[in-house]
Design a protein around this motif. Structure first.
Motif, short mmCIF file in Angstrom:
data_model
loop_
_atom_site.label_atom_id
_atom_site.label_comp_id
_atom_site.label_asym_id
_atom_site.label_seq_id
_atom_site.Cartn_x
_atom_site.Cartn_y
_atom_site.Cartn_z
N PHE A 71 1.10 -1.54 -0.15
CA PHE A 71 0.13 0.10 0.12
C PHE A 71 0.85 1.33 0.13
O PHE A 71 0.06 2.46 -0.10
CB PHE A 71 -0.81 -0.08 1.44
CG PHE A 71 -2.10 -1.01 1.37
CD1 PHE A 71 -3.02 -1.46 0.61
CD2 PHE A 71 -1.52 -2.21 1.92
CE1 PHE A 71 -4.05 -1.85 0.55
CE2 PHE A 71 -2.36 -3.01 2.13
CZ PHE A 71 -3.51 -3.18 0.71
N GLY A 72 1.92 1.17 -0.31
CA GLY A 72 2.49 2.47 -0.36
C GLY A 72 2.90 3.86 0.99
O GLY A 72 2.68 4.94 0.85
N ALA A 73 2.62 2.53 2.00
CA ALA A 73 2.38 3.60 3.33
C ALA A 73 1.64 4.21 3.77
O ALA A 73 1.59 5.59 4.01
CB ALA A 73 4.08 4.01 3.98
N ASP A 74 0.64 4.30 2.75
CA ASP A 74 0.03 4.82 2.56
C ASP A 74 -0.96 4.79 4.12
O ASP A 74 -1.55 3.74 4.28
CB ASP A 74 -1.21 4.64 1.54
CG ASP A 74 -2.20 5.94 1.04
OD1 ASP A 74 -2.34 6.28 1.63
OD2 ASP A 74 -2.28 6.35 0.49
N ALA A 75 -1.82 5.90 4.81
CA ALA A 75 -2.61 5.97 5.42
C ALA A 75 -3.79 5.78 5.45
O ALA A 75 -4.80 5.25 6.52
CB ALA A 75 -2.61 7.33 6.53
N ARG A 76 -4.75 5.61 4.46
CA ARG A 76 -6.05 5.68 3.77
C ARG A 76 -6.35 3.55 4.24
O ARG A 76 -7.94 3.84 3.90
CB ARG A 76 -5.78 6.45 2.67
CG ARG A 76 -5.76 7.88 2.50
CD ARG A 76 -5.75 8.14 1.19
NE ARG A 76 -4.68 7.97 0.22
CZ ARG A 76 -5.56 7.88 -1.16
NH1 ARG A 76 -6.33 8.05 -1.17
NH2 ARG A 76 -4.52 7.11 -1.74
N VAL A 77 -4.99 2.94 4.66
CA VAL A 77 -5.53 1.63 4.31
C VAL A 77 -6.16 1.88 4.93
O VAL A 77 -7.01 0.63 5.54
CB VAL A 77 -3.88 1.09 4.50
CG1 VAL A 77 -3.19 1.49 5.69
CG2 VAL A 77 -4.57 -0.16 4.03
N ALA A 78 -6.22 2.67 7.07
CA ALA A 78 -7.17 2.05 8.26
C ALA A 78 -8.42 2.22 7.63
O ALA A 78 -9.05 3.30 7.00
CB ALA A 78 -6.39 3.33 8.92
N GLY A 79 -9.34 1.23 7.84
CA GLY A 79 -11.18 1.63 7.33
C GLY A 79 -10.99 0.44 6.43
O GLY A 79 -12.82 0.05 5.66
N MET A 80 -10.35 0.24 5.68
CA MET A 80 -10.04 -0.31 4.33
C MET A 80 -10.69 -1.73 4.44
O MET A 80 -10.61 -2.59 5.23
CB MET A 80 -9.25 -0.01 3.79
CG MET A 80 -9.12 -0.86 2.05
SD MET A 80 -7.71 -0.43 0.93
CE MET A 80 -7.26 -2.23 1.60
N VAL A 81 -11.74 -2.54 3.66
CA VAL A 81 -12.82 -3.46 3.07
C VAL A 81 -11.38 -4.41 2.48
O VAL A 81 -11.28 -4.07 1.27
CB VAL A 81 -13.81 -3.57 3.10
CG1 VAL A 81 -14.76 -5.26 3.30
CG2 VAL A 81 -14.38 -3.25 4.46
N VAL A 82 -10.44 -6.30 3.57
CA VAL A 82 -10.49 -6.43 2.39
C VAL A 82 -10.63 -8.25 2.85
O VAL A 82 -11.42 -8.04 3.72
CB VAL A 82 -8.75 -6.71 2.87
CG1 VAL A 82 -7.99 -5.00 2.62
CG2 VAL A 82 -8.47 -7.31 4.08
N ARG A 83 -11.10 -8.81 1.74
CA ARG A 83 -11.82 -9.74 1.35
C ARG A 83 -10.53 -11.00 2.03
O ARG A 83 -9.53 -11.42 1.31
CB ARG A 83 -12.01 -10.42 0.25
CG ARG A 83 -12.77 -11.90 0.34
CD ARG A 83 -14.05 -11.71 -0.84
NE ARG A 83 -15.09 -10.75 -0.26
CZ ARG A 83 -15.94 -10.66 -0.19
NH1 ARG A 83 -16.67 -12.13 0.64
NH2 ARG A 83 -16.98 -10.37 0.73
N ILE A 84 -10.28 -11.86 3.41
CA ILE A 84 -9.34 -13.08 3.18
C ILE A 84 -9.93 -13.81 3.31
O ILE A 84 -10.86 -14.66 3.76
CB ILE A 84 -8.45 -12.60 5.11
CG1 ILE A 84 -8.30 -11.61 4.92
CG2 ILE A 84 -7.77 -13.96 5.27
CD1 ILE A 84 -7.63 -11.14 6.40
N GLY A 85 -9.80 -15.55 2.24
CA GLY A 85 -10.27 -15.76 1.83
C GLY A 85 -11.61 -15.92 1.46
O GLY A 85 -12.01 -15.32 0.37
#
Lengths: 506, 110
Positions: free
Chosen positions: A236-250
């Motif tokens: 994520f290139g050390a981007d602070a906007r990553v917080a709160g993002m939804v990812v799918r694990i499995g």
């Protein structure tokens, strides 16, 4: 009538010279006016002596005075010629300090701008909880292999413990994770090592989680995932906007709740992301790792970094376990910086003389205030150089977000050592070439003699202080009678040669 | 320690060469140079400043006590530097009439 005529002309001429002098730059005005008036007396004596009443003579004197306007205009034209910027500051102590201050500001600004350095700096200082142990089966030959079954962990947790007051469990799986790019918005699927951990893992460890507030649950009931620092930088290139993002694990969706620092506590598993679940230890099979926090009684029993523990298994059999103390091993950039600086100080005498070369050919004429000024300048240079090295080494080591922590630490160590070593060498060398009186760099090096021709005579380089205070003699071949550089203090008779720079002591 | 001066030859304008020649001939004040060369004041003084800046001549103020004794303002006098002498030699080769206009040693005091 005649004296009146003469006096009128005299006032006219003085008035003309005064008017002409107003066109001369202020700094040179007095000097020019003095010279014109000195010359005017002689012009008058030659062309219109007192009592002559010669109109022709007065005209010649007037022509001389009008020539002063041409002088002044010529001087103004010359003054408008492009001067090199900061020419007056060339070689001065002030110029050196300003350049160093600008370099410090630039390196600090860069450290503020680079996301990798910002992320690194935000994690210091930090403290993890002490008295943590990793529990594993004593029979396990490999520290990194998971050995504790979930049901075993649940059994310990259910019982009252004398030596432990907190447990956390995690197991490591390899899963496909679907993420959305923060810049392009495109989805990507990659395989990550995911640590499925008890939700109390980070509070038990006491590890700071970055962006914990921004990534706090939005009431959507999604489990939280904590990214490792290396994945956050790499993916994520050390981007602070990553917080709160939804990812799918499995097959499960999870919300990114923050970023955990890498390298902490040497937790086994090399985890890319921690999926925090209250029911992480549910189910059977799939061995994992157990981290426990020691009570004071447990601490008393922890007499070595690794102790044997006997515990009751769920079937009331006795388990032979091993408790391995978890220690924070991560070195902060400040520690690395101090260590590299210490090494550089040790190595410095090997590459340059640590002498400031203050010996002189004639008795020293520097006052205590001049010596204080010289030493203050040396101190200022070092005081500015050290933080520059610190920030530059941080920029070099952590500016690249694709590098992992180990490589970054290595780069910081090497760059700090190199910059310290050669930076301090420059400080000493520069100081040796500063006039002891005005702390200005000596200039105009002139090579004197040739070693092959003046074997028994002195040969070397002579440099001159542009303030006219000193000459510096640096021998080409150090001899027993002239081994190091020496200053020659010039007397005041040299002063008129340096009228432009005036024997000014800043 | 003895050194041979190795100074670059500077090409001068005719005016500047004339001033150097006048200085070498012993006309060491601005007005005396003007008188000798016929150059106006608006030319001579700026030219001398440039020569001084280029380190071909040196200036020095007369001692105030001397000026006071003669009841006149102090004046500034000029003299050639080593570099100025080298440059003047080169100028003489370039302007052969220079020495005929102002013969060296014609006037020693003004």
């Amino acid at each position: 009538m005649r004296p009146l005529f003469e006096w009128a002309h005299r006032f006219l001429h003085l008035g003309l010279l005064r008017c002409a002098s107003l066109l001369v730059p202020r700094q040179q005005r007095g000097e020019w006016r003095r010279e014109w008036r000195g010359e005017l007396w002689h012009v008058r004596q030659a062309c219109a002596p007192v009592g002559s009443g010669s109109r022709q003579g007065e005209r010649e004197v007037t022509a001389f005075c009008l020539g002063a306007f041409q002088d002044a205009l010529c001087l103004r034209r010359a003054g408008r010629l492009p001067q090199p910027p900061f020419a007056a500051m060339e070689g001065t102590a002030r110029q050196c300090v300003l350049i160093l201050a600008a370099a410090l500001a630039a390196s600090y600004a860069l450290a503020l701008l680079l996301p990798g350095v910002r992320a690194e700096r935000s994690q210091w200082p930090r403290k993890v909880n002490p008295n943590l142990v990793l529990i594993e089966q004593a029979a396990a030959s490999d520290y990194a292999r998971p050995t504790i079954a979930p049901e075993q962990f649940r059994a310990w947790k259910a019982r009252k413990q004398k030596y432990f007051d907190g447990f956390a469990f995690y197991r490591v799986t390899r899963e496909t994770v679907e993420t959305e790019s923060l810049t392009s918005g495109t989805d990507s699927r990659t395989a990550w090592v995911v640590g499925r951990a008890s939700s109390n893992l980070f509070s038990l460890l006491g590890l700071p989680v970055r962006f914990a507030e921004a990534g706090a649950g939005a009431g959507d009931g999604l489990p939280e995932v904590i990214l490792s620092e290396s994945v956050w930088k790499r993916k994520f290139g050390a981007d602070a906007r990553v917080a709160g993002m939804v990812v799918r694990i499995g097959i499960r969706a999870a919300r990114v709740a923050g970023v955990a620092p890498d390298g902490s506590l040497s937790l086994p598993g090399s985890v890319d992301a921690w999926l925090l679940e209250p029911d992480a230890s549910k189910g059977v099979g799939g061995a994992g790792y157990v981290i426990a926090h020691l009570t004071p009684a447990g601490r008393a029993q922890m007499w070595a970094p690794c102790v044997r523990i006997t515990a009751n298994a769920p079937d009331d059999a006795e388990d032979d376990l091993l408790g391995v103390a978890l220690e924070e091993w991560r070195s902060t950039p400040g520690t690395l910086y101090r260590f590299a600086m210490f090494l550089a100080l040790l190595a410095l005498p090997a590459i340059t003389s640590v002498s400031l070369g203050e010996s002189s050919l004639n008795p020293g004429k520097t006052s205590w205030s001049q010596r204080l000024h010289r030493w203050s300048f040396l101190g200022a240079k070092i005081a500015l150089l050290l933080p520059i090295i610190y920030f530059v080494s941080l920029d070099m080591a952590f500016g690249w977000t694709t590098l992992d922590r180990e490589h970054a630490a290595y780069i910081q160590l090497v760059s700090t050592f190199g910059l310290c070593l050669f930076g301090l060498r420059w400080v000493l060398k520069d100081q040796r070439q500063r006039c002891p009186v005005c702390v200005r760099r000596v200039a105009h090096p002139a090579h004197v003699g040739q070693a092959s021709r003046t074997f028994l005579d002195w040969n070397g380089t002579e440099m001159m202080c542009m303030g006219g205070h000193t000459l510096l003699h640096v021998p080409s071949l150090p001899t027993s009678w002239f081994s190091s550089q020496r200053w020659l203090y010039l007397d005041t008779s040299w002063g008129f040669l340096f009228a432009g720079s005036s024997q000014h002591i800043p | 320690m003895a050194r041979e001066p190795r100074l670059p030859e500077t090409k001068l304008s005719h005016t500047a060469a004339l001033i150097l020649q006048a200085l070498d001939a012993g006309f060491v004040y601005g007005f005396s140079i003007m008188e000798m060369t016929g150059l106006p004041s608006g030319t001579v003084y700026p030219a001398m400043r440039r020569l001084e800046r280029d380190e071909l001549i040196l200036s020095r103020w007369e001692r105030q006590s001397i000026a006071d004794a003669e009841q006149r303002p102090a004046r500034k006098y000029y003299k050639l530097t080593a570099a100025g002498k080298v440059t003047l030699e080169a100028s003489r080769r370039r302007y052969p009439l220079l020495e005929r206009l102002i013969p060296t040693g014609e006037v020693k005091t003004v």
